[in-house]
Motif scaffolding. Sequence first.
Motif, PDB file in Angstrom:
ATOM      1  N   ALA A  74     -72.926  60.582  22.378  1.00 58.55           N
ATOM      2  CA  ALA A  74     -72.924  59.175  21.956  1.00 58.55           C
ATOM      3  C   ALA A  74     -71.508  58.687  21.656  1.00 58.55           C
ATOM      4  O   ALA A  74     -71.181  57.511  21.866  1.00 58.55           O
ATOM      5  N   ASN A  75     -70.649  59.588  21.180  1.00 58.67           N
ATOM      6  CA  ASN A  75     -69.284  59.207  20.823  1.00 58.67           C
ATOM      7  C   ASN A  75     -68.255  59.612  21.869  1.00 58.67           C
ATOM      8  O   ASN A  75     -67.052  59.494  21.626  1.00 58.67           O
ATOM      9  N   ARG A  76     -68.751  60.107  23.011  1.00 54.70           N
ATOM     10  CA  ARG A  76     -67.862  60.527  24.098  1.00 54.70           C
ATOM     11  C   ARG A  76     -66.812  61.506  23.598  1.00 54.70           C
ATOM     12  O   ARG A  76     -65.618  61.389  23.878  1.00 54.70           O
ATOM     13  N   TYR A  77     -67.283  62.496  22.871  1.00 52.14           N
ATOM     14  CA  TYR A  77     -66.396  63.479  22.259  1.00 52.14           C
ATOM     15  C   TYR A  77     -66.468  64.787  23.020  1.00 52.14           C
ATOM     16  O   TYR A  77     -67.547  65.260  23.373  1.00 52.14           O
ATOM     17  N   THR A  78     -65.313  65.394  23.297  1.00 48.23           N
ATOM     18  CA  THR A  78     -65.234  66.691  23.943  1.00 48.23           C
ATOM     19  C   THR A  78     -65.062  67.765  22.891  1.00 48.23           C
ATOM     20  O   THR A  78     -64.192  67.647  22.019  1.00 48.23           O
ATOM     21  N   ALA A  79     -65.865  68.815  22.946  1.00 48.84           N
ATOM     22  CA  ALA A  79     -65.784  69.882  21.955  1.00 48.84           C
ATOM     23  C   ALA A  79     -64.362  70.412  21.865  1.00 48.84           C
ATOM     24  O   ALA A  79     -63.730  70.725  22.865  1.00 48.84           O
ATOM     25  N   GLY A  80     -63.845  70.508  20.649  1.00 47.06           N
ATOM     26  CA  GLY A  80     -62.498  71.004  20.430  1.00 47.06           C
ATOM     27  C   GLY A  80     -61.436  69.926  20.430  1.00 47.06           C
ATOM     28  O   GLY A  80     -60.273  70.193  20.122  1.00 47.06           O
ATOM     29  N   GLN A  81     -61.797  68.696  20.750  1.00 45.79           N
ATOM     30  CA  GLN A  81     -60.835  67.595  20.812  1.00 45.79           C
ATOM     31  C   GLN A  81     -60.327  67.223  19.419  1.00 45.79           C
ATOM     32  O   GLN A  81     -61.091  67.134  18.464  1.00 45.79           O
ATOM     33  N   VAL A  82     -59.029  67.022  19.304  1.00 44.74           N
ATOM     34  CA  VAL A  82     -58.431  66.580  18.045  1.00 44.74           C
ATOM     35  C   VAL A  82     -58.431  65.053  18.016  1.00 44.74           C
ATOM     36  O   VAL A  82     -57.894  64.408  18.917  1.00 44.74           O
ATOM     37  N   ILE A  83     -59.032  64.487  16.995  1.00 44.85           N
ATOM     38  CA  ILE A  83     -59.108  63.033  16.858  1.00 44.85           C
ATOM     39  C   ILE A  83     -58.597  62.635  15.470  1.00 44.85           C
ATOM     40  O   ILE A  83     -58.422  63.485  14.603  1.00 44.85           O
ATOM     41  N   GLU A  84     -58.360  61.359  15.291  1.00 39.43           N
ATOM     42  CA  GLU A  84     -57.969  60.840  13.981  1.00 39.43           C
ATOM     43  C   GLU A  84     -59.159  60.119  13.363  1.00 39.43           C
ATOM     44  O   GLU A  84     -59.773  59.273  13.998  1.00 39.43           O
ATOM     45  N   LEU A  85     -59.459  60.487  12.125  1.00 35.28           N
ATOM     46  CA  LEU A  85     -60.550  59.878  11.380  1.00 35.28           C
ATOM     47  C   LEU A  85     -59.999  59.247  10.115  1.00 35.28           C
ATOM     48  O   LEU A  85     -58.984  59.697   9.574  1.00 35.28           O
TER      49      LEU A  85
END
Length: 353
Positions: A74-85
């Motif tokens: 749903a969030n188009r997230y790749t496992a292990g990806q570093v994102i800013e929250l």
Amino acid sequence: MKPSQFAKGFKARPDSTSSEKRTALDRLNAIDGIVDIQHAGQAAANGRSSAFVEDAGDIAAGPESEEYRAWRRANRYTAGQVIELLLKAIKPSPFNPRHFYLKTSIAELAVNLAKQGQQQAIHVIPDYENPGTFFVSDGGRRVRALKEANKDTVKAVVVDLPVGIESYKLGYDLNVQRDSQTVFDNAIVWRRFLDEKHFQSQRELADHLGLDESTIAVALSIAKLPETVMQEMVARPDRFGSNMAYQITRYHTARGSDATLRLINKITSDDLSTRQVADIVKGRASAQETPKTPGRQRYAQRLDIKLDGVTVGDLKSYGEDRLELRLRGLSREKRDELLHQIETMLQSGQINT
């Protein structure tokens, strides 16, 4: 696993077998292993404004729970990806193995983060019942330091891990490997686990953590100490381990907080051994007079050792010909680097041997 073992926001998953527990740790290690790859992918994303980038091939670091897979897609997230929250979206886990965070340590890390920025991403778990919020799985100290530095965001990797008591066990194991878990953290958290009926007995808790029941019993006795007394010992885990803290607990039962705080100060200033403190507790020696231990040599000078502003040990000199260096809490890389530097100094003749 009983429903009572999970706080609000956590959803139970099937009972974990030992192989599934290993899979969880393997998954976390796999995530760490592909973070560098994801850094490169983010650079190629050319500065997209969204916190979540498009899922590149739906890559996962192993078997996934249904909830995590749904959230990730749903969030188009790749496992292990570093994102800013946003930091305001991050909240502590009620199953955090750490309880004590030293203000001085947080302040020192905040200064470092303000100068150098966040170098290592934290791990977070989505709160599926409250979309857009996350529980800290690993990195509570960095979160506190970033807030202290007045930062608004944190670099994070979103992980799929068992939650509740199992997430506690995983965090506990990681802290033990880093040598950052203290008996005082255990005392507070284990007491709460029993009070909240997550476990029905000391034995059940010991079996779940893979520890001797006597280890649990000692920690629970230490839990009787006021937190103000514990705080005085948390900063010196090299001086106040389980045995010393147990003797302090016995002394506190007999003498109260004020006398105990004076004894703690004397232990630090006079470098008392556990045996010496036990003699004080038993009345064989006075807390005002340091009992003599045959063969124990008093150091002549002591120097705190700091790395990146954080105290990691000390260097003591004895007499005219002896030095003692004690360091704890180092990463394996930093330990090996320091060892190599000392060996190089010895071999190059900078230190005569």
